[in-house]
Design a protein around this motif. Structure first.
Motif, PDB file in Angstrom:
ATOM      1  N   ALA A  33      48.850  -2.115-129.656  1.00 19.07           N
ATOM      2  CA  ALA A  33      48.371  -2.279-128.285  1.00 19.07           C
ATOM      3  C   ALA A  33      48.825  -1.116-127.405  1.00 19.07           C
ATOM      4  O   ALA A  33      49.793  -0.414-127.706  1.00 19.07           O
ATOM      5  CB  ALA A  33      48.875  -3.599-127.712  1.00 19.07           C
ATOM      6  N   SER A  34      48.125  -0.946-126.297  1.00 17.05           N
ATOM      7  CA  SER A  34      48.439   0.120-125.350  1.00 17.05           C
ATOM      8  C   SER A  34      49.696  -0.212-124.552  1.00 17.05           C
ATOM      9  O   SER A  34      50.128  -1.373-124.487  1.00 17.05           O
ATOM     10  CB  SER A  34      47.269   0.312-124.379  1.00 17.05           C
ATOM     11  OG  SER A  34      47.111  -0.855-123.586  1.00 17.05           O
ATOM     12  N   LYS A  35      50.271   0.804-123.923  1.00 11.41           N
ATOM     13  CA  LYS A  35      51.418   0.579-123.052  1.00 11.41           C
ATOM     14  C   LYS A  35      51.046  -0.361-121.916  1.00 11.41           C
ATOM     15  O   LYS A  35      51.862  -1.186-121.488  1.00 11.41           O
ATOM     16  CB  LYS A  35      51.933   1.908-122.488  1.00 11.41           C
ATOM     17  CG  LYS A  35      52.623   2.797-123.506  1.00 11.41           C
ATOM     18  CD  LYS A  35      53.195   4.039-122.847  1.00 11.41           C
ATOM     19  CE  LYS A  35      53.923   4.902-123.873  1.00 11.41           C
ATOM     20  NZ  LYS A  35      54.493   6.127-123.255  1.00 11.41           N
ATOM     21  N   GLU A  36      49.820  -0.242-121.457  1.00 11.83           N
ATOM     22  CA  GLU A  36      49.359  -1.112-120.367  1.00 11.83           C
ATOM     23  C   GLU A  36      49.395  -2.575-120.775  1.00 11.83           C
ATOM     24  O   GLU A  36      49.720  -3.461-119.976  1.00 11.83           O
ATOM     25  CB  GLU A  36      47.942  -0.716-119.934  1.00 11.83           C
ATOM     26  CG  GLU A  36      47.850   0.612-119.201  1.00 11.83           C
ATOM     27  CD  GLU A  36      48.063   1.820-120.097  1.00 11.83           C
ATOM     28  OE1 GLU A  36      47.875   1.685-121.336  1.00 11.83           O
ATOM     29  OE2 GLU A  36      48.418   2.893-119.576  1.00 11.83           O
ATOM     30  N   ALA A  37      49.054  -2.846-122.049  1.00 12.65           N
ATOM     31  CA  ALA A  37      49.079  -4.227-122.537  1.00 12.65           C
ATOM     32  C   ALA A  37      50.504  -4.776-122.562  1.00 12.65           C
ATOM     33  O   ALA A  37      50.741  -5.944-122.218  1.00 12.65           O
ATOM     34  CB  ALA A  37      48.462  -4.301-123.931  1.00 12.65           C
ATOM     35  N   PHE A  38      51.462  -3.935-122.953  1.00 14.88           N
ATOM     36  CA  PHE A  38      52.864  -4.362-122.943  1.00 14.88           C
ATOM     37  C   PHE A  38      53.335  -4.609-121.511  1.00 14.88           C
ATOM     38  O   PHE A  38      54.032  -5.591-121.235  1.00 14.88           O
ATOM     39  CB  PHE A  38      53.751  -3.305-123.608  1.00 14.88           C
ATOM     40  CG  PHE A  38      53.731  -3.329-125.098  1.00 14.88           C
ATOM     41  CD1 PHE A  38      54.461  -4.264-125.817  1.00 14.88           C
ATOM     42  CD2 PHE A  38      52.971  -2.421-125.813  1.00 14.88           C
ATOM     43  CE1 PHE A  38      54.454  -4.290-127.194  1.00 14.88           C
ATOM     44  CE2 PHE A  38      52.949  -2.426-127.196  1.00 14.88           C
ATOM     45  CZ  PHE A  38      53.681  -3.360-127.887  1.00 14.88           C
ATOM     46  N   ILE A  39      52.973  -3.715-120.610  1.00 18.93           N
ATOM     47  CA  ILE A  39      53.370  -3.869-119.211  1.00 18.93           C
ATOM     48  C   ILE A  39      52.795  -5.154-118.629  1.00 18.93           C
ATOM     49  O   ILE A  39      53.476  -5.886-117.896  1.00 18.93           O
ATOM     50  CB  ILE A  39      52.919  -2.644-118.391  1.00 18.93           C
ATOM     51  CG1 ILE A  39      53.714  -1.404-118.838  1.00 18.93           C
ATOM     52  CG2 ILE A  39      53.108  -2.889-116.893  1.00 18.93           C
ATOM     53  CD1 ILE A  39      53.204  -0.112-118.263  1.00 18.93           C
ATOM     54  N   GLN A  40      51.559  -5.453-118.989  1.00 16.52           N
ATOM     55  CA  GLN A  40      50.932  -6.684-118.497  1.00 16.52           C
ATOM     56  C   GLN A  40      51.637  -7.915-119.053  1.00 16.52           C
ATOM     57  O   GLN A  40      51.853  -8.899-118.327  1.00 16.52           O
ATOM     58  CB  GLN A  40      49.457  -6.710-118.884  1.00 16.52           C
ATOM     59  CG  GLN A  40      48.703  -7.923-118.325  1.00 16.52           C
ATOM     60  CD  GLN A  40      47.218  -7.877-118.627  1.00 16.52           C
ATOM     61  OE1 GLN A  40      46.735  -6.948-119.262  1.00 16.52           O
ATOM     62  NE2 GLN A  40      46.488  -8.890-118.189  1.00 16.52           N
ATOM     63  N   LEU A  41      52.010  -7.868-120.334  1.00 20.00           N
ATOM     64  CA  LEU A  41      52.725  -8.996-120.929  1.00 20.00           C
ATOM     65  C   LEU A  41      54.091  -9.184-120.273  1.00 20.00           C
ATOM     66  O   LEU A  41      54.491 -10.308-119.954  1.00 20.00           O
ATOM     67  CB  LEU A  41      52.909  -8.780-122.431  1.00 20.00           C
ATOM     68  CG  LEU A  41      53.772  -9.824-123.159  1.00 20.00           C
ATOM     69  CD1 LEU A  41      53.131 -11.204-123.105  1.00 20.00           C
ATOM     70  CD2 LEU A  41      54.026  -9.416-124.605  1.00 20.00           C
ATOM     71  N   LEU A  42      54.790  -8.096-120.050  1.00 20.49           N
ATOM     72  CA  LEU A  42      56.122  -8.182-119.456  1.00 20.49           C
ATOM     73  C   LEU A  42      56.061  -8.757-118.050  1.00 20.49           C
ATOM     74  O   LEU A  42      56.890  -9.594-117.680  1.00 20.49           O
ATOM     75  CB  LEU A  42      56.764  -6.794-119.423  1.00 20.49           C
ATOM     76  CG  LEU A  42      57.334  -6.274-120.741  1.00 20.49           C
ATOM     77  CD1 LEU A  42      57.707  -4.810-120.616  1.00 20.49           C
ATOM     78  CD2 LEU A  42      58.535  -7.093-121.162  1.00 20.49           C
ATOM     79  N   GLY A  43      55.063  -8.314-117.258  1.00 18.49           N
ATOM     80  CA  GLY A  43      54.991  -8.785-115.886  1.00 18.49           C
ATOM     81  C   GLY A  43      56.280  -8.473-115.150  1.00 18.49           C
ATOM     82  O   GLY A  43      56.871  -7.412-115.316  1.00 18.49           O
ATOM     83  N   THR A  44      56.740  -9.414-114.347  1.00 19.71           N
ATOM     84  CA  THR A  44      57.995  -9.230-113.618  1.00 19.71           C
ATOM     85  C   THR A  44      58.903 -10.436-113.839  1.00 19.71           C
ATOM     86  O   THR A  44      58.442 -11.564-113.953  1.00 19.71           O
ATOM     87  CB  THR A  44      57.742  -9.079-112.104  1.00 19.71           C
ATOM     88  OG1 THR A  44      57.045 -10.234-111.633  1.00 19.71           O
ATOM     89  CG2 THR A  44      56.913  -7.836-111.819  1.00 19.71           C
ATOM     90  N   GLY A  45      60.172 -10.167-113.940  1.00 21.10           N
ATOM     91  CA  GLY A  45      61.150 -11.247-114.001  1.00 21.10           C
ATOM     92  C   GLY A  45      61.328 -11.927-115.340  1.00 21.10           C
ATOM     93  O   GLY A  45      61.943 -12.998-115.407  1.00 21.10           O
ATOM     94  N   ARG A  46      60.830 -11.338-116.427  1.00 21.36           N
ATOM     95  CA  ARG A  46      60.965 -11.981-117.742  1.00 21.36           C
ATOM     96  C   ARG A  46      62.434 -12.162-118.141  1.00 21.36           C
ATOM     97  O   ARG A  46      62.821 -13.219-118.643  1.00 21.36           O
ATOM     98  CB  ARG A  46      60.257 -11.159-118.815  1.00 21.36           C
ATOM     99  CG  ARG A  46      58.758 -11.268-118.812  1.00 21.36           C
ATOM    100  CD  ARG A  46      58.280 -12.505-119.552  1.00 21.36           C
ATOM    101  NE  ARG A  46      56.835 -12.444-119.758  1.00 21.36           N
ATOM    102  CZ  ARG A  46      56.142 -13.363-120.391  1.00 21.36           C
ATOM    103  NH1 ARG A  46      56.741 -14.427-120.878  1.00 21.36           N
ATOM    104  NH2 ARG A  46      54.834 -13.230-120.531  1.00 21.36           N
ATOM    105  N   ALA A  47      63.234 -11.102-117.969  1.00 20.04           N
ATOM    106  CA  ALA A  47      64.648 -11.194-118.338  1.00 20.04           C
ATOM    107  C   ALA A  47      65.376 -12.187-117.443  1.00 20.04           C
ATOM    108  O   ALA A  47      66.228 -12.951-117.912  1.00 20.04           O
ATOM    109  CB  ALA A  47      65.307  -9.825-118.277  1.00 20.04           C
TER     110      ALA A  47
END
Length: 315
Positions: free
Chosen positions: A254-268
């Motif tokens: 997957a693209s970096k954009e797909a990872f960024i979208q999955l991560l979103g904000t506040g996951r950790a």
């Protein structure tokens, strides 16, 4: 308890009793953990990476109210608040800075001019040499076993430490896979001046990690962590349903954009601080497979000293 350690360059540099540094860890290392570590004779570090500037200010003040011993702040330099974090720490009289996730040249000279001690985290001997050339006082040589954000080279601690010893003349703090007196002795034998311990301190009573996360750490078995997202930002994660989603993206290239979208904000935050074991990002080291209790920091440090002393007597 009397120290089984000889004085080292690190104990003298930080004015601490033992050559043990409690790592700065997002959502785990707030004021309570840093102060408890300092009171136990170690260097306590507040992890600024998960904090907004006003919260860091509060946490530094709280830690200083709980101990008169040495405290430090860990600042990931690529984070958007890095500059503000530095100024807040300076305003509060912090004199020891651990920097990571960025160039050691960025703030080292500025901090040195303010009379501060600067330590930078490295995952290779080449970067360690660049840190020395940038003027840092010491380096943390962190092996591939470590939790959280990691180097891409996958050099293990046992291989990394002697390489860094050959590369630089400044003090070296070993990190990655260290949770016992035996592992402290091993890294000192390889030439390190001190150790930095993260995962083991994350699972203590004073850690701000959620009890669900601490329980998950204790339940972890060998192979239950994985270094993920190497093409975006390498991070070692405890395997859970969120990790499986990351894995599927990696398998599909997957693209970096797909990872960024999955991560979103506040996951950790969701996982480590709020206790969401399904959708949260759980950052922890391989050594979690050896962690099976939640002691106080004082109990943990006493245990480390006893293990070190007992092991040393065998040789």
């Amino acid at each position: 308890m009397s120290t089984p350690f000889k004085n080292s360059r690190i104990t003298e540099l930080f004015s601490i009793q033992y050559p043990i540094i409690q790592a700065g860890m997002v959502y785990c290392s707030g004021a309570k953990l840093a102060a408890a570590s300092a009171n136990a004779g170690c260097l306590g570090i507040i992890g600024a990476g998960s904090m907004r500037p006003d919260l860091l200010d509060q946490q530094i003040k709280k830690a200083q109210s709980l101990t008169n011993n040495s405290l430090a702040v860990n600042i990931p330099l690529l984070y958007k608040y890095a500059s503000e974090h530095i100024e807040i720490a300076l305003k509060n009289g912090i004199k020891i800075f651990f920097t990571s996730a960025g160039s050691p040249k960025k703030y080292t000279q500025y901090l040195k001019e303010k009379g501060c001690i600067v330590v930078h985290v490295t995952s290779s001997p080449e970067l360690a040499l660049k840190c020395q050339q940038a003027g840092v006082d010491a380096v943390v040589a962190e092996g591939f076993e470590a939790g959280g954000h990691n180097g891409r080279d996958e050099i293990t601690t046992m291989s990394l430490i002697p390489q860094v010893v050959k590369a630089v003349d400044i003090p070296i703090i070993a990190a990655g896979g260290i949770s016992s007196g035996q592992s402290i002795l091993a890294t000192l034998a390889l030439g390190a001046d001190a150790v930095q311990i993260g995962s083991r301190f994350a699972c203590t009573q004073e850690s701000s990690a959620h009890i669900n996360f601490k329980n998950a750490i204790m339940a972890a078995k060998s192979g239950d962590t994985s270094l993920s997202m190497k093409e975006l930002v390498p991070v070692r994660l405890l395997k859970n349903p969120f990790y499986e989603k990351v894995l599927q993206l990696e398998k599909s290239c997957a693209s970096k954009e797909a990872f960024i979208q999955l991560l979103g904000t506040g996951r950790a935050r969701d996982g480590m601080l709020e206790g969401d074991m399904v959708e949260g990002e759980l950052e922890i080291g391989q050594v979690s497979a050896l962690i099976d209790d939640i002691p106080s920091v004082a109990q943990l440090v006493d245990r480390l000293l006893n293990e070190y002393r007992t092991t040393l007597e065998k040789f």
